[in-house]
Motif scaffolding. Structure first.
Motif, PDB file in Angstrom:
ATOM      1  N   ILE A 271       1.739  -3.675  -5.313  1.00 19.25           N
ATOM      2  CA  ILE A 271       1.082  -4.515  -4.413  1.00 19.25           C
ATOM      3  C   ILE A 271       2.410  -4.535  -3.008  1.00 19.25           C
ATOM      4  CG2 ILE A 271       0.530  -6.985  -3.322  1.00 19.25           C
ATOM      5  CD1 ILE A 271      -0.181  -7.215  -6.519  1.00 19.25           C
ATOM      6  N   ILE A 272       2.013  -4.150  -1.991  1.00 17.42           N
ATOM      7  CA  ILE A 272       3.064  -4.206  -0.943  1.00 17.42           C
ATOM      8  C   ILE A 272       3.321  -5.491  -0.172  1.00 17.42           C
ATOM      9  CG2 ILE A 272       1.403  -3.130   0.747  1.00 17.42           C
ATOM     10  CD1 ILE A 272       3.738  -1.268   1.822  1.00 17.42           C
ATOM     11  N   ILE A 273       4.479  -5.656   0.017  1.00 17.72           N
ATOM     12  CA  ILE A 273       4.830  -6.904   0.833  1.00 17.72           C
ATOM     13  C   ILE A 273       5.085  -6.280   2.107  1.00 17.72           C
ATOM     14  CG2 ILE A 273       6.182  -8.952   1.069  1.00 17.72           C
ATOM     15  CD1 ILE A 273       6.403  -8.906  -1.913  1.00 17.72           C
ATOM     16  N   PRO A 274       4.397  -6.380   3.171  1.00 17.61           N
ATOM     17  CA  PRO A 274       4.517  -5.441   4.468  1.00 17.61           C
ATOM     18  C   PRO A 274       6.076  -5.903   4.815  1.00 17.61           C
ATOM     19  CG  PRO A 274       2.164  -6.592   4.415  1.00 17.61           C
ATOM     20  CD  PRO A 274       2.844  -7.028   3.251  1.00 17.61           C
ATOM     21  N   ALA A 275       6.462  -4.816   5.562  1.00 15.91           N
ATOM     22  CA  ALA A 275       8.040  -4.865   6.299  1.00 15.91           C
ATOM     23  C   ALA A 275       7.523  -5.702   7.826  1.00 15.91           C
ATOM     24  CB  ALA A 275       8.718  -3.767   6.643  1.00 15.91           C
ATOM     25  N   GLU A 276       8.429  -6.114   8.104  1.00 12.03           N
ATOM     26  CA  GLU A 276       8.482  -7.041   9.253  1.00 12.03           C
ATOM     27  C   GLU A 276       9.087  -6.224  10.490  1.00 12.03           C
ATOM     28  OE1 GLU A 276      10.001 -11.071   8.411  1.00 12.03           O
ATOM     29  OE2 GLU A 276       8.352 -11.349   7.163  1.00 12.03           O
ATOM     30  N   SER A 277       8.860  -6.711  11.680  1.00 14.39           N
ATOM     31  CA  SER A 277       9.323  -6.132  12.937  1.00 14.39           C
ATOM     32  C   SER A 277      10.605  -6.840  13.484  1.00 14.39           C
ATOM     33  CB  SER A 277       8.305  -5.964  13.990  1.00 14.39           C
ATOM     34  OG  SER A 277       7.265  -5.018  13.623  1.00 14.39           O
ATOM     35  N   GLY A 278      11.566  -6.222  14.065  1.00 13.69           N
ATOM     36  CA  GLY A 278      12.729  -6.776  14.403  1.00 13.69           C
ATOM     37  C   GLY A 278      13.833  -6.023  14.619  1.00 13.69           C
ATOM     38  N   GLU A 279      15.110  -6.670  14.865  1.00 15.31           N
ATOM     39  CA  GLU A 279      16.295  -5.692  15.005  1.00 15.31           C
ATOM     40  C   GLU A 279      16.533  -5.188  13.330  1.00 15.31           C
ATOM     41  OE1 GLU A 279      20.933  -6.168  16.522  1.00 15.31           O
ATOM     42  OE2 GLU A 279      19.423  -7.875  17.011  1.00 15.31           O
ATOM     43  N   LEU A 280      16.943  -3.797  13.616  1.00 17.09           N
ATOM     44  CA  LEU A 280      17.393  -2.973  12.520  1.00 17.09           C
ATOM     45  C   LEU A 280      18.763  -2.823  12.419  1.00 17.09           C
ATOM     46  CD1 LEU A 280      14.223  -0.672  12.460  1.00 17.09           C
ATOM     47  CD2 LEU A 280      14.477  -2.726  11.067  1.00 17.09           C
ATOM     48  N   ALA A 281      19.259  -2.349  11.079  1.00 12.89           N
ATOM     49  CA  ALA A 281      20.500  -2.075  11.131  1.00 12.89           C
ATOM     50  C   ALA A 281      21.243  -1.061  11.955  1.00 12.89           C
ATOM     51  CB  ALA A 281      20.842  -1.803   9.815  1.00 12.89           C
ATOM     52  N   SER A 282      20.375  -0.154  12.477  1.00 11.32           N
ATOM     53  CA  SER A 282      20.716   0.943  13.219  1.00 11.32           C
ATOM     54  C   SER A 282      20.839   0.661  14.722  1.00 11.32           C
ATOM     55  CB  SER A 282      19.562   2.124  13.151  1.00 11.32           C
ATOM     56  OG  SER A 282      18.496   1.674  13.963  1.00 11.32           O
TER      57      SER A 282
END
Length: 413
Positions: free
Chosen positions: A160-171
């Protein structure tokens, strides 16, 4: 009370920057009442320390197939001989749930292909429990066809996937790929479990414990019921997703996560049951309600003056009969504690009280009855089908009762 209370959760942590969030995730699982163990990839220890996770989980943290002895006085051969083997199969079978967070692109690919080069993947491949994974990676990696393939394949495997969220990334980029926040991971898992429970949406009223019938302000007529059977039924009903109303006489038993209505007398229990019965799907009357009560209750403590004391008794209202008379679509379950002619007496109660099921137990059976952790019951339904059960813990008896309810709804859907 969280649906995760009492669950054994195995948290797998792989080597991404989002691993720092897992300290808070462990804390939330513990707060929800879960027992947590942590398995880390070697790379994940660059982002969060095993000591932190061990302290929060109150369990050792595992990251390699064996743990070397820290005794510096031992030579290499002695240390190898005394090393502790971390059994990935035992870890996997221990868990009720496994959550891999963060799940990096590398770890996802290993999960898909069975590339078993670390303890986390070995444990995952041995898991028989539900497995959740929370992806965490940069935007382009998250959108890459190989990553999408990993997602789809793992879902086909039953994960079961827990969807990733949107926002600022480490890059420094902004977009989809952030691991879900710990609070959201907890909520996702709770909601997913609840949505798949067989009694979700059902409301069950349960009575439990004895009733006390006052003689005067100090004394009462009661019985030896501890209330444990009714409380265990309430816990089992909650475990399988039901909304529970527990009408309880005086008891030392404890419970969380249900609507608890405390009563003392048979009259109070009668009134509470009638208050809720119309709006429930199932009523289970497990309380040991007094059959008689003093006709007159003294306002002051009765003095010990005469050699004999006579108390005139009158019948209490029969809760089961009254509910059986007004039931419509409710499933009505009663209990019978007998000492002789058990089966025949139970059958008569089914007819007299318009029951769908009676749970019969006899004081003649060793290990059954009041103030004992075990019970030996026989189920008799309204068609007089008889199903005897072996002696088992009251917790397991409670689950058997709830399974009868689940089967009823499965057969009638």
């Amino acid at each position: 009370m969280s649906i995760l209370s009492g669950k054994k959760i195995l948290l797998g942590i792989s080597g991404g920057i989002a691993a720092y969030k897992t300290a808070n995730l462990v804390r939330l699982f513990i707060k929800a009442g879960a027992d947590v163990k942590v398995v880390m990839t070697p790379a994940s220890k660059d982002f969060v320390t095993p000591l932190t996770l061990s302290t929060l989980s109150k369990n050792p943290v595992f990251s390699t197939f064996y743990t070397e002895n820290d005794d510096q006085s031992q030579n290499g051969e002695q240390a190898r001989q005394n090393a502790q083997w971390n059994n990935h199969v035992e870890l996997a079978l221990w868990a009720d749930l496994m959550i891999i967070a963060p799940a990096t692109a590398n770890t996802l690919s290993k999960m898909v292909n069975g590339n078993c080069d670390n303890l986390l993947i070995a444990t995952y491949l041995s898991a028989k429990c539900p497995v959740y994974f929370a992806p965490a990676m940069d935007l382009d990696m998250y959108k890459h066809p190989s990553t999408i393939h990993s997602f789809n394949t793992l879902k086909k495997f039953g994960n079961i996937i827990i969807p990733a969220e949107s926002g600022e990334l480490a890059s420094g980029l902004s977009g989809e790929g952030r691991m879900a926040e710990p609070e959201n991971i907890l909520a996702f898992i709770e909601n997913d479990i609840l949505s798949n429970l067989p009694l979700k949406g059902k409301k069950i009223m349960i009575t439990a414990g004895p009733t006390y019938e006052a003689i005067d302000p100090v004394r009462f007529i009661g019985n030896h019921s501890s209330g444990k059977m009714g409380y265990d039924i309430a816990k089992a009903a909650k475990k399988f997703g039901a909304d529970v109303i527990l009408v309880s006489g005086p008891t030392h038993e404890k419970i969380d996560g249900v609507e608890l209505i405390k009563v003392i007398s048979a009259e109070e229990m009668y009134n509470s049951c009638h208050r809720f019965f119309e709006n429930v799907d199932v009523a289970i009357c497990a309380a040991a309600v007094a059959d008689y009560k003093p006709k007159f209750v003294a306002d002051q403590k009765i003095k010990k003056s005469e050699k004999e004391l006579f108390i005139e008794l009158e019948k209490t209202k029969d809760i089961l009969v009254s509910l059986g008379n007004i039931k419509r679509n409710q499933l009505l379950i009663g209990f019978a504690l007998e000492t002789e002619n058990e089966i025949e007496n139970a059958k008569q109660k089914i007819q007299k009280k318009n029951l769908d099921l009676i749970v019969l137990n006899s004081l003649q059976d060793e290990g059954a009855g009041f103030r004992k952790p075990t019970n030996k019951v026989t189920f008799i339904d309204k068609n007089f089908d008889i199903q005897p059960k072996e002696l088992k813990s009251k917790e397991l008896v409670a689950e058997d009762i709830i399974q009868k309810i689940i089967s009823h709804y499965e057969e009638n859907n």
